[in-house]
Design a protein around this motif. Structure first.
Motif, PDB file in Angstrom:
ATOM      1  N   PRO A 157       1.149  -1.059  -0.075  1.00 52.74           N
ATOM      2  CA  PRO A 157      -0.028  -0.319  -0.343  1.00 52.74           C
ATOM      3  C   PRO A 157       1.043   1.440  -0.033  1.00 52.74           C
ATOM      4  CG  PRO A 157      -0.776  -1.456   2.091  1.00 52.74           C
ATOM      5  CD  PRO A 157       0.421  -2.339   1.155  1.00 52.74           C
ATOM      6  N   LYS A 158       0.310   2.254  -0.802  1.00 50.30           N
ATOM      7  CA  LYS A 158       1.166   3.507  -0.581  1.00 50.30           C
ATOM      8  C   LYS A 158       2.210   3.575  -1.687  1.00 50.30           C
ATOM      9  CE  LYS A 158      -1.312   5.367   0.949  1.00 50.30           C
ATOM     10  NZ  LYS A 158      -3.525   5.786  -0.134  1.00 50.30           N
ATOM     11  N   SER A 159       2.127   2.697  -2.656  1.00 49.16           N
ATOM     12  CA  SER A 159       3.651   2.573  -3.118  1.00 49.16           C
ATOM     13  C   SER A 159       3.320   3.121  -4.589  1.00 49.16           C
ATOM     14  CB  SER A 159       4.320   1.548  -3.673  1.00 49.16           C
ATOM     15  OG  SER A 159       4.209   0.823  -2.266  1.00 49.16           O
ATOM     16  N   VAL A 199      -2.324   3.367  -7.533  1.00 52.59           N
ATOM     17  CA  VAL A 199      -3.061   4.260  -8.362  1.00 52.59           C
ATOM     18  C   VAL A 199      -2.020   4.630  -9.382  1.00 52.59           C
ATOM     19  CG1 VAL A 199      -5.120   5.867  -8.307  1.00 52.59           C
ATOM     20  CG2 VAL A 199      -5.106   4.007  -6.486  1.00 52.59           C
ATOM     21  N   TRP A 200      -1.509   5.007  -9.401  1.00 52.40           N
ATOM     22  CA  TRP A 200      -0.809   5.545  -9.944  1.00 52.40           C
ATOM     23  C   TRP A 200      -0.465   4.571 -11.038  1.00 52.40           C
ATOM     24  CZ3 TRP A 200       4.521   8.844  -9.954  1.00 52.40           C
ATOM     25  CH2 TRP A 200       4.883   9.308 -10.641  1.00 52.40           C
ATOM     26  N   SER A 227       2.590   8.142   3.794  1.00 51.50           N
ATOM     27  CA  SER A 227       1.440   7.753   3.108  1.00 51.50           C
ATOM     28  C   SER A 227       0.547   7.555   3.857  1.00 51.50           C
ATOM     29  CB  SER A 227       1.532   7.811   1.525  1.00 51.50           C
ATOM     30  OG  SER A 227       0.832   7.982   1.179  1.00 51.50           O
ATOM     31  N   TYR A 236       8.658   4.250  -7.410  1.00 55.87           N
ATOM     32  CA  TYR A 236       8.525   5.598  -6.893  1.00 55.87           C
ATOM     33  C   TYR A 236       9.023   6.608  -7.999  1.00 55.87           C
ATOM     34  CZ  TYR A 236       5.076   9.347  -5.447  1.00 55.87           C
ATOM     35  OH  TYR A 236       4.300  10.240  -5.239  1.00 55.87           O
ATOM     36  N   LYS A 288       8.495   9.147 -10.132  1.00 58.74           N
ATOM     37  CA  LYS A 288       9.343  10.748 -10.085  1.00 58.74           C
ATOM     38  C   LYS A 288       9.896  11.526 -11.063  1.00 58.74           C
ATOM     39  CE  LYS A 288       6.867  13.761  -7.775  1.00 58.74           C
ATOM     40  NZ  LYS A 288       6.374  13.598  -7.674  1.00 58.74           N
ATOM     41  N   SER A 325       0.029  12.654 -14.693  1.00 62.95           N
ATOM     42  CA  SER A 325       0.847  13.655 -13.959  1.00 62.95           C
ATOM     43  C   SER A 325      -0.340  13.919 -13.259  1.00 62.95           C
ATOM     44  CB  SER A 325       0.873  14.341 -14.398  1.00 62.95           C
ATOM     45  OG  SER A 325      -0.651  15.317 -14.672  1.00 62.95           O
ATOM     46  N   PHE A 326       0.393  13.931 -11.152  1.00 68.04           N
ATOM     47  CA  PHE A 326       0.039  14.120 -10.342  1.00 68.04           C
ATOM     48  C   PHE A 326      -1.222  15.372 -10.208  1.00 68.04           C
ATOM     49  CE2 PHE A 326      -0.881  15.762  -6.017  1.00 68.04           C
ATOM     50  CZ  PHE A 326      -1.372  15.245  -5.038  1.00 68.04           C
ATOM     51  N   PHE A 361      -6.463  11.394  -1.127  1.00 62.57           N
ATOM     52  CA  PHE A 361      -5.988  10.638  -1.174  1.00 62.57           C
ATOM     53  C   PHE A 361      -4.722  10.541  -1.986  1.00 62.57           C
ATOM     54  CE2 PHE A 361      -5.298   7.295  -4.386  1.00 62.57           C
ATOM     55  CZ  PHE A 361      -4.770   5.544  -3.301  1.00 62.57           C
ATOM     56  N   ARG A 406      -2.682  13.456  -2.239  1.00 68.89           N
ATOM     57  CA  ARG A 406      -2.135  13.765  -0.932  1.00 68.89           C
ATOM     58  C   ARG A 406      -0.976  14.915  -1.648  1.00 68.89           C
ATOM     59  NH1 ARG A 406       1.792  13.797   3.653  1.00 68.89           N
ATOM     60  NH2 ARG A 406       2.345  12.421   2.156  1.00 68.89           N
ATOM     61  N   GLY A 459       2.028  13.994  -3.293  1.00 70.30           N
ATOM     62  CA  GLY A 459       2.347  13.172  -4.554  1.00 70.30           C
ATOM     63  C   GLY A 459       3.809  13.626  -4.868  1.00 70.30           C
TER      64      GLY A 459
HETATM   65  P1  A3P Z   1       1.365  10.647  -0.834  1.00 74.38           P
HETATM   66  O1  A3P Z   1       0.348  10.303   0.106  1.00 74.38           O
HETATM   67  O2  A3P Z   1       2.236  10.881  -0.799  1.00 74.38           O
HETATM   68  O3  A3P Z   1       0.983  11.830  -1.795  1.00 74.38           O
HETATM   69  P2  A3P Z   1      -1.469   4.206  -3.578  1.00 74.38           P
HETATM   70  O4  A3P Z   1      -2.057   4.199  -5.189  1.00 74.38           O
HETATM   71  O5  A3P Z   1      -0.350   2.826  -3.078  1.00 74.38           O
HETATM   72  O6  A3P Z   1      -2.541   4.038  -2.062  1.00 74.38           O
HETATM   73  O7  A3P Z   1      -0.616   5.126  -3.350  1.00 74.38           O
HETATM   74  C1  A3P Z   1      -0.717   6.534  -3.248  1.00 74.38           C
HETATM   75  C2  A3P Z   1       0.226   7.950  -3.091  1.00 74.38           C
HETATM   76  O8  A3P Z   1       1.267   7.710  -4.451  1.00 74.38           O
HETATM   77  C3  A3P Z   1      -0.099   8.993  -2.586  1.00 74.38           C
HETATM   78  O9  A3P Z   1       1.001   9.812  -2.345  1.00 74.38           O
HETATM   79  C4  A3P Z   1      -0.280   9.748  -3.580  1.00 74.38           C
HETATM   80  O10 A3P Z   1      -0.419  11.289  -3.322  1.00 74.38           O
HETATM   81  C5  A3P Z   1       1.123   9.228  -4.943  1.00 74.38           C
HETATM   82  N1  A3P Z   1       0.241   9.198  -6.299  1.00 74.38           N
HETATM   83  C6  A3P Z   1      -0.543   8.640  -6.764  1.00 74.38           C
HETATM   84  N2  A3P Z   1      -1.088   9.244  -8.026  1.00 74.38           N
HETATM   85  C7  A3P Z   1       0.432   9.991  -8.153  1.00 74.38           C
HETATM   86  C8  A3P Z   1       0.817  10.735  -9.980  1.00 74.38           C
HETATM   87  N3  A3P Z   1       0.627  11.140 -10.459  1.00 74.38           N
HETATM   88  N4  A3P Z   1       2.605  11.769  -9.470  1.00 74.38           N
HETATM   89  C9  A3P Z   1       3.097  11.670  -7.447  1.00 74.38           C
HETATM   90  N5  A3P Z   1       1.998  10.579  -6.538  1.00 74.38           N
HETATM   91  C10 A3P Z   1       1.335   9.966  -7.185  1.00 74.38           C
END
Ligand code: A3P
Length: 290
Positions: A47-49, A52-53, A133, A188, A192, A223-224, A250, A252, A254
């Motif tokens: 999770p949080k890596s 969704v991106w 995150s 990640y 970036k 892009s974010f 969600f 947050r 990025g």
């Molecule tokens: P932060 O909470 O550090 O902003 P997951 O999809 O695995 O739950 O991960 C969510 C994390 O990926 C969040 O991190 C989110 O902002 C970041 N994220 C999602 N899409 C992004 C993008 N296009 N560019 C940069 N970070 C992104």
């Protein structure tokens, strides 16, 4: 209503899963009976890596850079969470090649994968940024226990007492497969730093070569800022019983390195000590170590 219930995580094979959308039956099915197709593409993460991106990137690549699918269909329908009942049903409706998402550690991953030609894209991220995150996410995502404090969450993360288990076990487990031709590891931090280059690498891995204009479209639409504007991936469509948007966002920040605004010097030293112990043998290969 998850709000009014005391949290009761689902336990399966040594890992705890958030209640409400995971069940032992579904997890057992995913591991033992899920039928893997040779052209399946699994998006696997802790999770949080960047889960969704990566869904956005892979969906766009499969559509040759055309953003219409990403802009009209929810990400959970484009790349279903097949470990849940709803996700499993969505997975069965997808035409091949299917995109499938999960946070499964390797010891629970569909057994059928290992004798298939299906592919895995495994995205990983600096665990300190994952922790930060995850801390914020746990406050807004209702099925997750609300962290008592940042320090308490740090202790839970380091001991692996968080949903989906230990980051260290997840990453070291999957890294054992590094070098296999049907697995691609992406960080990640690389996304970036050089999104265009990574999209090219992904296209090559998936056997889906795109021209420069199409790759540029993938980059622009993932892009974010573009993702924040897209309701099909920014999580604002999720019900309040699942995600309380008043408690956070969600998508947050990025960014890389947000841990520096959260960790004290002592926490950072403590984290490093545990990291050195647990990552023995795998040190020096990750972008955040340099
Ligand atoms: P932060 O909470 O550090 O902003 P997951 O999809 O695995 O739950 O991960 C969510 C994390 O990926 C969040 O991190 C989110 O902002 C970041 N994220 C999602 N899409 C992004 C993008 N296009 N560019 C940069 N970070 C992104």
């Amino acid at each position: 209503n998850l709000h009014s219930k005391p949290l009761c995580y689902v336990h399966y094979k040594g890992i705890k899963f958030p209640p409400g959308y995971n069940s032992v039956e579904n997890l057992c099915f995913a591991e033992n009976e899920f039928e893997v197709q040779d052209d399946d593409i699994f998006n696997v993460t802790y999770p949080k890596s960047g889960t969704v991106w990566m869904i956005e990137i892979l969906s766009l690549i499969l559509n040759g850079g055309n953003p219409s699918w990403n802009q009209s269909v929810l990400n959970s329908c484009r790349a279903p969470w097949f470990t849940t009942q709803l996700g499993l049903e969505a997975a069965h409706l997808l035409p091949p090649p299917r995109l499938l998402t999960c946070h499964l550690p390797i010891h629970i991953f569909p057994k059928a994968f290992f004798s298939s030609k299906a592919k895995v894209v495994y995205t990983l991220r600096d665990p300190r940024d994952v922790l930060v995150s995850y801390y914020h996410f746990s406050k807004m995502c209702v099925p997750f226990e609300n962290p008592e404090s940042f320090n308490h969450f740090l202790e839970s993360f380091l001991s692996g007492d968080v949903p989906f288990g230990s980051w260290f076990d997840h990453v070291t487990g999957w890294m054992k497969l590094k070098g296999k031709s049907n697995l691609l590891f992406i960080s990640y931090e690389e996304l970036k730093q050089d999104l265009f280059g990574i999209v090219e690498r992904l296209c090559h891995f998936l056997g889906k070569e795109l021209d420069e204009a199409a790759i540029t479209s993938v980059v622009e639409n993932t892009s974010f800022e573009a993702m924040r504007r897209n309701d099909m991936c920014n999580s604002t469509m999720l019900p309040k019983e699942f995600m309380d948007q008043e408690k956070g966002t969600f998508l947050r920040k990025g960014i890389c390195g947000d841990w520096k605004t959260h960790f004290t010097v002592a926490q950072s030293e403590y984290f490093d000590k545990v990291y050195q112990e647990k990552m023995e043998g795998l040190k020096g290969i990750f972008p955040w170590e340099h």
